[in-house]
Design a protein around this motif. Structure first.
Motif, PDB file in Angstrom:
ATOM      1  N   ALA A 109      12.412 -69.469 -26.779  1.00  0.00           N
ATOM      2  CA  ALA A 109      12.788 -68.268 -26.020  1.00  0.00           C
ATOM      3  C   ALA A 109      14.296 -68.027 -26.087  1.00  0.00           C
ATOM      4  CB  ALA A 109      12.346 -68.419 -24.565  1.00  0.00           C
ATOM      5  N   LEU A 110      15.064 -69.104 -26.009  1.00  0.00           N
ATOM      6  CA  LEU A 110      16.532 -68.958 -26.039  1.00  0.00           C
ATOM      7  C   LEU A 110      17.057 -68.522 -27.401  1.00  0.00           C
ATOM      8  CD1 LEU A 110      17.619 -72.037 -23.901  1.00  0.00           C
ATOM      9  CD2 LEU A 110      18.051 -69.630 -23.369  1.00  0.00           C
ATOM     10  N   THR A 111      16.225 -68.637 -28.430  1.00  0.00           N
ATOM     11  CA  THR A 111      16.663 -68.186 -29.764  1.00  0.00           C
ATOM     12  C   THR A 111      15.903 -66.938 -30.207  1.00  0.00           C
ATOM     13  OG1 THR A 111      15.082 -69.754 -30.742  1.00  0.00           O
ATOM     14  CG2 THR A 111      17.355 -70.482 -30.534  1.00  0.00           C
ATOM     15  N   SER A 112      15.179 -66.304 -29.294  1.00  0.00           N
ATOM     16  CA  SER A 112      14.429 -65.095 -29.647  1.00  0.00           C
ATOM     17  C   SER A 112      15.371 -63.889 -29.697  1.00  0.00           C
ATOM     18  CB  SER A 112      13.292 -64.859 -28.650  1.00  0.00           C
ATOM     19  OG  SER A 112      13.811 -64.639 -27.368  1.00  0.00           O
ATOM     20  N   ARG A 113      14.872 -62.785 -30.215  1.00  0.00           N
ATOM     21  CA  ARG A 113      15.726 -61.634 -30.549  1.00  0.00           C
ATOM     22  C   ARG A 113      16.512 -61.030 -29.374  1.00  0.00           C
ATOM     23  NH1 ARG A 113      12.143 -59.161 -33.543  1.00  0.00           N
ATOM     24  NH2 ARG A 113      11.513 -57.641 -32.012  1.00  0.00           N
ATOM     25  N   LEU A 142      19.397 -63.684 -29.297  1.00  0.00           N
ATOM     26  CA  LEU A 142      20.152 -63.758 -30.556  1.00  0.00           C
ATOM     27  C   LEU A 142      19.569 -62.714 -31.515  1.00  0.00           C
ATOM     28  CD1 LEU A 142      20.336 -67.636 -30.934  1.00  0.00           C
ATOM     29  CD2 LEU A 142      22.276 -66.119 -30.528  1.00  0.00           C
ATOM     30  N   ALA A 143      20.282 -61.631 -31.698  1.00  0.00           N
ATOM     31  CA  ALA A 143      19.743 -60.510 -32.485  1.00  0.00           C
ATOM     32  C   ALA A 143      19.652 -60.832 -33.972  1.00  0.00           C
ATOM     33  CB  ALA A 143      20.608 -59.275 -32.256  1.00  0.00           C
ATOM     34  N   LEU A 192      18.179 -72.438 -33.565  1.00  0.00           N
ATOM     35  CA  LEU A 192      16.937 -73.137 -33.228  1.00  0.00           C
ATOM     36  C   LEU A 192      16.919 -74.540 -33.848  1.00  0.00           C
ATOM     37  CD1 LEU A 192      13.424 -71.665 -32.988  1.00  0.00           C
ATOM     38  CD2 LEU A 192      13.729 -73.729 -34.311  1.00  0.00           C
ATOM     39  N   VAL A 193      17.188 -74.604 -35.144  1.00  0.00           N
ATOM     40  CA  VAL A 193      17.169 -75.912 -35.814  1.00  0.00           C
ATOM     41  C   VAL A 193      18.339 -76.775 -35.320  1.00  0.00           C
ATOM     42  CG1 VAL A 193      17.313 -77.103 -38.033  1.00  0.00           C
ATOM     43  CG2 VAL A 193      15.998 -74.983 -37.834  1.00  0.00           C
ATOM     44  N   VAL A 243      19.842 -58.963 -18.149  1.00  0.00           N
ATOM     45  CA  VAL A 243      20.997 -58.154 -18.541  1.00  0.00           C
ATOM     46  C   VAL A 243      20.675 -57.279 -19.756  1.00  0.00           C
ATOM     47  CG1 VAL A 243      23.371 -58.240 -19.367  1.00  0.00           C
ATOM     48  CG2 VAL A 243      22.588 -59.869 -17.642  1.00  0.00           C
ATOM     49  N   ARG A 244      19.983 -57.864 -20.728  1.00  0.00           N
ATOM     50  CA  ARG A 244      19.772 -57.160 -22.007  1.00  0.00           C
ATOM     51  C   ARG A 244      18.433 -56.454 -22.119  1.00  0.00           C
ATOM     52  NH1 ARG A 244      22.254 -61.402 -26.448  1.00  0.00           N
ATOM     53  NH2 ARG A 244      24.267 -61.673 -25.429  1.00  0.00           N
ATOM     54  N   GLY A 245      17.542 -56.647 -21.167  1.00  0.00           N
ATOM     55  CA  GLY A 245      16.267 -55.959 -21.213  1.00  0.00           C
ATOM     56  C   GLY A 245      15.236 -56.642 -22.073  1.00  0.00           C
TER      57      GLY A 245
END
Lengths: 217, 221
Positions: free
Chosen positions: B141-145, B148-149, B158-159, B219-221
């Protein structure tokens, strides 16, 4: 992008948002839909049921039109909008996959999911873009119906099709402000026009003329 | 919320992206269990499986959360509300990674273990996989778009994040998700004694990760 901006939308109102590109029309729509939070200020008494049709429907999804609408109806806990798909002229698209749709057809799917479930607030970002004439006329009628049952409709519209809806109020977004545009009043006497056309096209034309605010008998 | 969870899972499976983590899962299980596990080695194998598969779970969670287009996420938010949309996405990711973990726990019972492990080892093994599911889903989840766009940055974080977790976990059970700690404990027959701190640390780090994801989404939606 928007500052010192104020907008008061009563139940049953239809607001057309105009303005040059990049002035914040889509930002305003997303603020109203609750997709963005204002840095300062607040949005109050937003209706509970919101329908949102983005400018570009996300068609890169692995569903048929029917499956997508079925899923979204379940998500919204409403019935599948079968009547709407017929009125928007998209019944023949139901078996097609979303990625295979043309831009206009995909746009109809976005509108159908937004209109399902009688939204109290309907946010439409360029709803007429890419639609055929019949669908444009029908959408104007649907917007008028949403307003007639107390829903609030807010739409950005470069084409100007929304102006045919009775009672529409135009707002212009410019320089970060929202201003109500002065309505154009035309002092024009009424006349009766007789039109001859194929019977199969009569209903569509009548709907379109009614949507444009004309009296049809 | 359940229909939205179903929609997210259905879209992910139909997109065929589920094959990526499934292939990763099968590769890991093949490596761990290819030569067979002698009697008594079940729990160490389970602990290795859970520790390594955390990366696969993170990859799967990220893939599911990133599967739908951004505009579809906005439509879903207007349909069910911001909080429910967020929870539905995480729930779908947890169900996906939980299903992968279930395969990882059941698979060696048929093709890997020389003997069927006892109920205690089976429970410890399933529990460690559950910890890996929670931590992996949080990392995904912390590395999803929405966070992190950039796809390249997302994959690297992630790795890199997983490797950092492994390295830091050698410093102590509270330094990060205690992956090496649970592996060491299982291999040295100390897992029952150290289980409390391992579970507490893994839950705390997972909760912190999920809370961070929720904060960014606010914050970012």
């Amino acid at each position: 992008m928007l500052s010192d901006a104020s907008l008061d939308l009563a139940p049953g109102s239809v607001a057309e948002i105009t303005g040059p590109n990049g002035t914040g029309k889509s930002t305003l729509l997303r603020l109203l839909a609750g997709l963005l939070r204002p840095v300062r200020g607040r949005i109050e008494e937003r209706p509970a049921v919101i329908g949102y049709a983005p400018e570009r429907f996300p068609s890169a999804q692995p569903f048929t039109v029917a499956a997508y609408l079925r899923h979204m109806a379940a998500v919204r806990r409403v019935a599948v909008p079968e009547e709407l798909t017929a009125r928007l002229g998209m019944d023949h698209l139901l078996g097609q996959k979303l990625p295979d749709l043309s831009k206009g057809s995909a746009h109809k799917v976005g509108l159908a999911q937004a209109l399902a479930g009688e939204p109290g607030l309907l946010i439409l970002d360029e709803p007429f873009a890419g639609l055929d004439a019949t669908a444009r006329a029908e959408l104007s009628v649907i917007v008028a119906e949403v307003a007639a049952r107390g829903g609030i409709v807010v739409a950005s519209d470069h084409q100007g099709d929304l102006r045919s809806v009775p009672g529409v109020t135009r707002y212009e977004v410019r320089d970060g402000k929202i201003a109500e545009a002065v309505p154009i009043v035309v002092d024009d006497p009424l006349t009766t026009l007789t039109i001859k056309l194929p019977q199969s096209k009569a209903d569509a034309l009548a709907a379109r003329l009614r949507a444009e605010g004309h009296e049809v008998s | 919320m359940i229909p939205l969870v179903t929609f997210r899972l259905s879209g992910y499976v139909r997109s065929h992206r589920i094959f990526q983590p499934v292939l990763g899962l099968l590769a890991v299980l093949s490596i761990i269990y290819a030569t067979g596990v002698p009697a008594g080695g079940e729990l160490p194998s389970y602990s290795d499986s859970a520790g390594i598969l955390m990366l696969v779970f993170a990859w799967a969670a990220r893939g599911l959360l990133d599967n739908e287009p951004d505009e579809q996420r906005l439509i879903a938010i207007t349909a069910v509300g911001r909080r429910r949309e967020l929870v539905a996405g995480l729930l779908a990711a947890l169900l996906l990674t939980g299903a992968l973990a279930l395969v990882a726990v059941v698979f060696p019972l048929f093709v890997g273990f020389a003997e069927t492990p006892g109920g205690a080892d089976l429970g410890y093994g399933a529990g460690l996989h559950l910890l890996a599911v929670l931590a992996g889903t949080a990392l995904g989840a912390l590395t999803s778009r929405p966070v992190l766009a950039s796809p390249a940055a997302s994959a690297a974080v992630l790795v890199g994040g997983y490797m950092a977790i492994l390295l830091l976990s050698s410093a102590g059970p509270w330094a990060s998700v205690p992956v090496l700690d649970w592996m060491n404990a299982a291999h040295h027959h100390e897992l029952p004694d150290r289980l409390g701190v391992i579970v507490a640390s893994a839950l705390a780090w997972s909760a912190a990760g999920l809370a961070g994801y929720a904060a960014v989404r606010r914050v970012r939606g």
